[in-house]
Motif scaffolding. Structure first.
Motif, mmCIF file in Angstrom:
data_model
loop_
_atom_site.group_PDB
_atom_site.id
_atom_site.type_symbol
_atom_site.label_atom_id
_atom_site.label_comp_id
_atom_site.label_asym_id
_atom_site.label_seq_id
_atom_site.Cartn_x
_atom_site.Cartn_y
_atom_site.Cartn_z
ATOM 1 N N GLN A 91 9.426 81.505 -27.005
ATOM 2 C CA GLN A 91 9.129 81.109 -25.627
ATOM 3 C C GLN A 91 9.752 82.082 -24.616
ATOM 4 O OE1 GLN A 91 10.655 76.987 -25.912
ATOM 5 N NE2 GLN A 91 8.537 76.302 -25.530
ATOM 6 N N ARG A 92 9.828 83.314 -25.015
ATOM 7 C CA ARG A 92 10.409 84.344 -24.144
ATOM 8 C C ARG A 92 9.364 85.449 -23.938
ATOM 9 N NH1 ARG A 92 16.219 84.483 -23.561
ATOM 10 N NH2 ARG A 92 17.103 82.563 -24.398
ATOM 11 N N PRO A 93 8.535 85.304 -22.910
ATOM 12 C CA PRO A 93 7.418 86.248 -22.715
ATOM 13 C C PRO A 93 7.842 87.605 -22.162
ATOM 14 C CG PRO A 93 7.459 84.628 -20.947
ATOM 15 C CD PRO A 93 8.510 84.208 -21.921
ATOM 16 N N ILE A 94 9.016 87.691 -21.532
ATOM 17 C CA ILE A 94 9.455 88.944 -20.901
ATOM 18 C C ILE A 94 10.175 89.802 -21.942
ATOM 19 C CG2 ILE A 94 10.874 89.955 -19.076
ATOM 20 C CD1 ILE A 94 10.568 87.257 -17.566
ATOM 21 N N LEU A 95 9.775 91.064 -22.052
ATOM 22 C CA LEU A 95 10.405 91.944 -23.040
ATOM 23 C C LEU A 95 11.858 92.221 -22.681
ATOM 24 C CD1 LEU A 95 10.224 93.783 -25.537
ATOM 25 C CD2 LEU A 95 9.456 95.621 -23.999
ATOM 26 N N ALA A 96 12.126 92.605 -21.421
ATOM 27 C CA ALA A 96 13.497 92.935 -21.024
ATOM 28 C C ALA A 96 13.672 92.680 -19.540
ATOM 29 C CB ALA A 96 13.820 94.388 -21.353
ATOM 30 N N PHE A 97 14.922 92.339 -19.156
ATOM 31 C CA PHE A 97 15.219 91.999 -17.764
ATOM 32 C C PHE A 97 16.531 92.642 -17.337
ATOM 33 C CE2 PHE A 97 17.956 89.102 -15.250
ATOM 34 C CZ PHE A 97 17.349 89.260 -14.012
ATOM 35 N N PHE A 98 16.546 93.099 -16.073
ATOM 36 C CA PHE A 98 17.792 93.538 -15.432
ATOM 37 C C PHE A 98 17.681 93.323 -13.935
ATOM 38 C CE2 PHE A 98 20.158 96.630 -12.931
ATOM 39 C CZ PHE A 98 21.441 96.432 -13.415
ATOM 40 N N ALA A 99 18.789 92.906 -13.328
ATOM 41 C CA ALA A 99 18.895 92.844 -11.872
ATOM 42 C C ALA A 99 20.343 93.125 -11.499
ATOM 43 C CB ALA A 99 18.461 91.475 -11.354
ATOM 44 N N GLY A 100 20.533 93.926 -10.466
ATOM 45 C CA GLY A 100 21.888 94.257 -10.019
ATOM 46 C C GLY A 100 21.866 95.224 -8.864
ATOM 47 N N LYS A 101 23.002 95.395 -8.215
ATOM 48 C CA LYS A 101 23.089 96.297 -7.072
ATOM 49 C C LYS A 101 22.654 97.706 -7.476
ATOM 50 C CE LYS A 101 26.883 93.792 -4.844
ATOM 51 N NZ LYS A 101 28.297 93.862 -4.367
ATOM 52 N N PRO A 102 21.675 98.266 -6.796
ATOM 53 C CA PRO A 102 21.149 99.571 -7.219
ATOM 54 C C PRO A 102 22.104 100.734 -6.971
ATOM 55 C CG PRO A 102 20.103 98.855 -5.185
ATOM 56 C CD PRO A 102 20.937 97.709 -5.655
ATOM 57 N N ASP A 103 23.043 100.573 -6.027
ATOM 58 C CA ASP A 103 23.952 101.668 -5.697
ATOM 59 C C ASP A 103 25.306 101.525 -6.391
ATOM 60 O OD1 ASP A 103 24.696 99.411 -4.331
ATOM 61 O OD2 ASP A 103 25.159 100.426 -2.440
ATOM 62 N N HIS A 104 25.351 100.701 -7.421
ATOM 63 C CA HIS A 104 26.613 100.426 -8.114
ATOM 64 C C HIS A 104 26.767 101.406 -9.281
ATOM 65 C CE1 HIS A 104 29.944 97.592 -8.167
ATOM 66 N NE2 HIS A 104 29.886 97.541 -9.478
ATOM 67 N N GLY A 105 27.210 102.623 -8.992
ATOM 68 C CA GLY A 105 27.356 103.630 -10.031
ATOM 69 C C GLY A 105 26.148 104.553 -10.110
ATOM 70 N N TYR A 106 26.234 105.522 -11.009
ATOM 71 C CA TYR A 106 25.175 106.537 -11.117
ATOM 72 C C TYR A 106 24.022 106.115 -12.022
ATOM 73 C CZ TYR A 106 27.142 107.590 -15.740
ATOM 74 O OH TYR A 106 27.579 107.493 -17.041
ATOM 75 N N LEU A 107 24.246 105.148 -12.913
ATOM 76 C CA LEU A 107 23.255 104.850 -13.953
ATOM 77 C C LEU A 107 22.103 103.993 -13.442
ATOM 78 C CD1 LEU A 107 22.737 105.260 -17.033
ATOM 79 C CD2 LEU A 107 23.754 102.998 -17.356
ATOM 80 N N ARG A 108 22.411 103.038 -12.599
ATOM 81 C CA ARG A 108 21.372 102.095 -12.176
ATOM 82 C C ARG A 108 20.239 102.758 -11.387
ATOM 83 N NH1 ARG A 108 25.042 96.761 -10.617
ATOM 84 N NH2 ARG A 108 26.053 96.582 -12.661
ATOM 85 N N PRO A 109 20.539 103.701 -10.507
ATOM 86 C CA PRO A 109 19.410 104.397 -9.855
ATOM 87 C C PRO A 109 18.483 105.089 -10.852
ATOM 88 C CG PRO A 109 21.445 104.817 -8.664
ATOM 89 C CD PRO A 109 21.829 104.096 -9.916
ATOM 90 N N ILE A 110 19.052 105.601 -11.939
ATOM 91 C CA ILE A 110 18.225 106.234 -12.970
ATOM 92 C C ILE A 110 17.346 105.192 -13.646
ATOM 93 C CG2 ILE A 110 18.267 107.513 -15.151
ATOM 94 C CD1 ILE A 110 20.951 108.702 -14.268
ATOM 95 N N LEU A 111 17.949 104.042 -13.985
ATOM 96 C CA LEU A 111 17.200 102.954 -14.622
ATOM 97 C C LEU A 111 16.063 102.484 -13.717
ATOM 98 C CD1 LEU A 111 17.002 100.851 -16.973
ATOM 99 C CD2 LEU A 111 18.567 99.417 -15.637
ATOM 100 N N LEU A 112 16.361 102.302 -12.427
ATOM 101 C CA LEU A 112 15.348 101.813 -11.488
ATOM 102 C C LEU A 112 14.262 102.860 -11.234
ATOM 103 C CD1 LEU A 112 17.717 100.003 -8.972
ATOM 104 C CD2 LEU A 112 16.010 98.913 -10.431
ATOM 105 N N SER A 113 14.647 104.127 -11.263
ATOM 106 C CA SER A 113 13.645 105.165 -11.011
ATOM 107 C C SER A 113 12.606 105.232 -12.128
ATOM 108 C CB SER A 113 14.332 106.526 -10.850
ATOM 109 O OG SER A 113 14.896 106.957 -12.084
ATOM 110 N N TYR A 114 13.003 104.909 -13.344
ATOM 111 C CA TYR A 114 12.070 104.933 -14.471
ATOM 112 C C TYR A 114 11.310 103.616 -14.628
ATOM 113 C CZ TYR A 114 13.520 109.438 -16.416
ATOM 114 O OH TYR A 114 13.746 110.780 -16.618
ATOM 115 N N TRP A 115 11.998 102.488 -14.400
ATOM 116 C CA TRP A 115 11.403 101.221 -14.781
ATOM 117 C C TRP A 115 11.392 100.164 -13.676
ATOM 118 C CZ3 TRP A 115 8.907 102.050 -19.032
ATOM 119 C CH2 TRP A 115 9.395 102.970 -19.956
ATOM 120 N N GLY A 116 11.913 100.474 -12.497
ATOM 121 C CA GLY A 116 11.954 99.490 -11.415
ATOM 122 C C GLY A 116 10.632 99.313 -10.711
#
Length: 654
Positions: free
Chosen positions: A487-512
Motif C-alpha cells: 500500500q505504498r504507491p510512492i517510490l521515494a520521498f524527501f522534503a527539507g530546507k533546500p539551502d541546508h548544506g550543499y547536497l540538497r540543491p543537487i538532489l532538488l536539481s535532478y529530481w525536484g
C-alpha cells in the motif's frame, strides 16, 4: 741554555694558561647551554635533563623528565603539583614539548621522608593482592603510575595515603597484578581548588570549596609560570582547530573493516588504567564471555539478520543488565549541566540525560568505586544556547567551559586521571559536539549524532547517537507506523530546507519539482496541523530519502524507521547508529552522494522481494529506535547505553 730556559718557561706557561682557560670555557658551555645530559652530567650532579623547549623551574623544585618509550603517541599537560601546604613541588612543563614517561618521580628538593605507610615505591608485580585498594582522592589528583611486574602484588597491600606531600607514581598493572576484590578509590570529602570564573560556572552553586585563593586562568603560552593551575591532567596535544587527516569516501563495508581492525589491534584504543579496580576485572570477564558466547539465533525478540552477531549482542546485553554500573557526576550548574531538552531534533541527548539521572535507574550507582562508566551530564545544545556569541564564529568559550569542568572533576576525584577519561562518556547531539570534545575528551567514549568519519569519529571507541525529532515529549510514540508494503504507491520521498548544506540543491536539481512522478522530492513543505503532509508521504512511500544537511546526520533516518519506511541514506562518511551491533545493510540502502543522478535507476533495480524483506526488517528493528518515559528492554535508551558499554568492554586493558 740559561738564556733559553726563561723563554721556554714563558711559552709553556702561556700554553698551560690557554689550556686551563679553554677547559673552563668548555665546562661553562656544557653546564649552561643545555647540551645532552649524558655529557653535562659529567660536570654536574644537579643538572636536570629537560627538553630544550621546556619552561624554567619554579622556585627550587626539581624533577626528572625522561622521554616516553611510546614516542609522540600521547602529549601531556603537566602543571604545578602542590603539597598540602600549597608549596609547588614540580616544574611546569610545556604541553607541546614534554611527554609522559612510564615513571614520573616528583620529588620536592627539601621534602621530608614520608612514613612507611605513606609511600608506594616502584613495585614488582607480587606487591598488590586480593584486597588492594587504590589511593583515596583529595584535591590533588593521583600522579602517574609506573609499570609493575605482575608477580609483585601482595595480599592486602594498600596504595599511598592521601596525606603524602608529593605523591609517588602508582603502577599500571598487568592483568595478574590485582585480584578479584580490588576496590576503586573512595571519594574524599575534601574539595579541590576553585575553578576559574566562568559564566555560567560549571560548578554547582552549593558546591563547597576551600577558602584558598582563586586559581587564575591558565596562560595558554605558559610564559607566566606563577599563574599555572594546580591541576594535573593528561590529555593528548590536539590543536583546537586541527583538521583530521584527509579522507575519501568510506563505504559501509570499509567502516566495518575499520571497526574489526580496531577491535583486534594491539595498539589499544584506551590506555591501561593507572591502577586496577574490581570493575575493571568484571569488564575483562565480560569481554571473555561475550567473545565466547554460545550460538543463539532463535530468540523470538531478536531477528538474527539485523545484527552483526546476534549471539554476541544477546550475551553482551544480558551482562550489561546484570553488572553495569554508571556514576553520574552531580557537579555542574544548570542550564548547561543537568538540563535535558526533550523536544525537537536534539531530543536524544535530553532523553538519555533525563533517564540516566532519574532516581530509579537501575544502572546508576551512588558509589563511584563500583562504577564501570562515568557520565558527563552536559547538554551540547544548551552549551551553544547559553555561551555562543552570535555571529562570532568562535567556539573557544564553549570548549573552555568543558575543559574547566573536566579540570574540576579531575582535581576533586581520581577517576578521570586513573584512565585519562577512557571510562567516561558523553551523549551529545549538536553539530558542534565533535569539535568541542575532540581535544579535552579525546580518550572518552563519545556518543555523537554528528558521527562523521572526517570529524574524528573513532570506530570502536565512539558511538553514533540516533538523532530523533520528538514532537510531543508526552507522547513520543504518537503516529508510529505506516502502510503495509503493498500500500505504498510512492517510490521515494524527501522534503527539507533546500539551502541546508550543499547536497540538497543537487538532489532538488535532478529530481525536484515533480520531474519524475515516482519520486516526490520537495523543498520545505507547507506547514499543516500536526505536519500531516510530511507524515503522510513517509507512511505511503517505499523508500524515504535521508539526505544530509550541513552535517552528515539527519533525523530522517530514525523517522523513516518510525514510519516503516526503508531508509535511503545519502550522506558520505556517516556512521549509522548502533553500528557496533546492527547490520545496517540488511534494512537500509546507502547511496554515495556522487550517484544522485542515478537515484531512480538504483531504487528501481532493487527486486520487489528484497524490498519487502527490508521493509519487514525495518519493522523488526524499530523497537531499538523508540523512546519510552519508562525505559523498556532493547529500546533507544538501552541501545545507546549498550553501545557505550560494548565499546568500553572491548577496549579495556589492564
Amino acid at each position: 741554555m740559561r738564556r733559553e730556559f726563561p723563554w721556554l718557561w714563558k711559552v709553556e706557561s702561556r700554553r698551560l694558561l690557554w689550556l686551563l682557560g679553554l677547559t673552563f670555557a668548555l665546562i661553562v658551555t656544557f653546564q649552561y647551554i643545555e647540551l645532552p645530559y649524558a655529557i653535562s652530567s659529567i660536570f654536574s650532579s644537579t643538572k636536570i635533563p629537560i627538553s630544550r623547549n621546556s619552561t624554567s623551574l619554579i622556585g627550587n623544585s626539581t624533577s626528572a623528565i625522561a622521554p616516553s618509550p611510546a614516542g609522540d603517541e600521547e602529549e601531556v599537560e603537566v602543571d604545578q603539583i602542590y603539597d598540602s601546604s600549597g608549596n609547588a613541588t614540580a616544574p611546569v612543563i610545556s604541553p607541546t614539548t614534554a611527554t609522559l614517561p612510564p615513571l614520573l618521580p616528583i620529588l620536592k628538593e627539601n621534602a621530608t621522608a614520608p612514613t612507611a605507610n605513606a609511600k608506594a615505591p616502584g613495585l614488582n608485580p607480587s606487591l598488590v593482592k586480593d584486597h588492594a585498594t587504590a589511593p583515596s582522592p583529595s584535591a590533588n589528583p593521583p600522579a602517574a603510575l609506573p609499570g609493575l611486574n605482575p608477580s609483585l602484588v601482595k595480599e592486602n597491600a594498600t596504595a599511598p595515603a592521601p596525606s603524602v606531600k608529593a605523591p609517588v607514581a602508582l603502577p599500571i598493572l598487568n592483568p595478574s597484578t590485582v585480584k578479584e576484590n580490588a576496590t576503586a578509590p573512595v571519594a574524599s570529602a575534601k574539595s579541590p581548588v576553585a575553578l576559574p570564573s566562568i559564566n555560567p560556572s560549571p560548578v554547582m552553586k552549593n558546591e563547597t570549596l576551600p577558602t584558598t585563593s582563586k586559581v587564575p586562568e591558565r596562560n595558554p603560552t605558559k610564559k607566566n609560570v606563577g599563574d599555572a593551575s594546580p591541576i594535573v591532567r593528561f590529555v593528548p596535544d590536539v590543536k583546537e582547530n586541527a583538521k583530521m587527516p584527509g579522507f575519501g569516501v568510506m563505504s559501509i563495508s570499509e567502516m566495518s573493516k575499520q571497526l574489526r581492525q580496531n577491535r583486534i589491534s594491539h595498539n589499544r584504543l584506551a590506555k591501561k588504567p593507572k591502577w586496577v579496580t574490581k570493575p575493571d576485572l568484571e569488564l575483562l570477564q565480560a569481554k571473555y564471555d561475550i567473545e565466547n558466547a554460545p550460538i543463539d539465533d532463535k530468540d523470538p525478540f531478536l531477528y538474527a539478520p539485523l545484527y552483526r552477531n546476534v549471539s554476541m549482542f544477546k550475551r553482551s546485553y544480558e551482562l550489561m543488565e546484570k553488572i553495569l554500573k554508571v556514576y553520574a557526576y552531580k557537579e555542574g550548574n544548570k542550564p548547561i549541566m543537568h538540563s535535558p531538552i526533550l523536544r525537537g531534533i536534539y531530543a536524544s541527548e535530553g532523553w538519555f540525560m533525563n533517564i540516566i539521572e532519574s532516581n530509579n535507574n537501575k544502572f546508576v550507582t551512588k558509589d563511584p568505586a563500583k562504577a564501570h562508566l562515568f557520565y558527563l551530564p552536559f547538554s551540547s545544545r544548551m552549551l551553544e544556547v547559553t555561551l555562543y556569541v552570535q555571529d562570532s564564529h568562535s567556539h573557544r568559550n564553549l570548549i573552555k567551559y568543558l575543559k574547566d569542568y573536566i579540570d574540576f572533576i579531575s582535581a576533586k576525584y581520581p577517576f578521570w586521571n586513573r584512565t585519562s577519561g577512557a571510562d567516561h562518556f558523553l551523549a551529545a547531539c549538536h553539530d558542534w559536539a565533535p569539535s568541542e570534545t575532540r581535544k579535552h575528551m579525546a580518550k572518552s567514549i563519545r556518543a555523537l549524532c554528528n558521527s562523521d568519519v572526517k570529524e574524528g569519529f573513532v570506530f570502536g571507541k565512539d558511538t553514533s547517537l540516533p538523532e530523533t525529532f520528538v514532537r510531543d515529549p508526552k507522547k513520543p510514540l504518537s503516529n508510529m507506523g505506516g502502510k503495509s508494503a503493498n500500500q505504498r504507491p510512492i517510490l521515494a520521498f524527501f522534503a527539507g530546507k533546500p539551502d541546508h548544506g550543499y547536497l540538497r540543491p543537487i538532489l532538488l536539481s535532478y529530481w525536484g519539482n515533480n520531474k519524475d512522478p515516482d519520486l516526490k522530492i520537495f523543498g520545505k513543505l507547507p506547514r499543516t496541523k500536526g505536519n500531516k503532509n510530511y507524515l503522510q508521504f513517509m507512511k505511503t512511500s517505499k523508500y524515504c530519502i535521508c539526505a544530509k544537511g550541513f552535517e552528515v546526520n539527519s533525523p530522517r533516518v530514525v523517522e523513516a524507521i518510525f514510519y516503516d519506511c526503508v531508509p535511503v541514506i545519502i550522506s558520505d562518511n556517516f556512521v549509522p547508529p548502533f553500528f557496533e551491533v546492527l547490520n545496517w545493510e540488511s534494512f537500509a540502502i546507502f547511496i554515495p552522494e556522487k550517484d544522485i543522478p542515478n537515484l531512480k535507476k538504483i531504487l528501481m533495480s532493487i527486486p520487489e522481494s528484497r524490498y519487502r524483506s527490508m521493509q519487514m526488517r525495518v519493522k523488526k528493528v524499530q523497537k531499538h529506535f523508540l523512546w519510552h518515559a519508562k525505559p523498556e528492554k532493547y529500546d533507544m535508551f538501552h541501545m545507546i547505553l549498550h553501545s557505550i558499554w560494548y565499546n568500553r568492554v572491548f577496549q579495556i586493558s589492564v
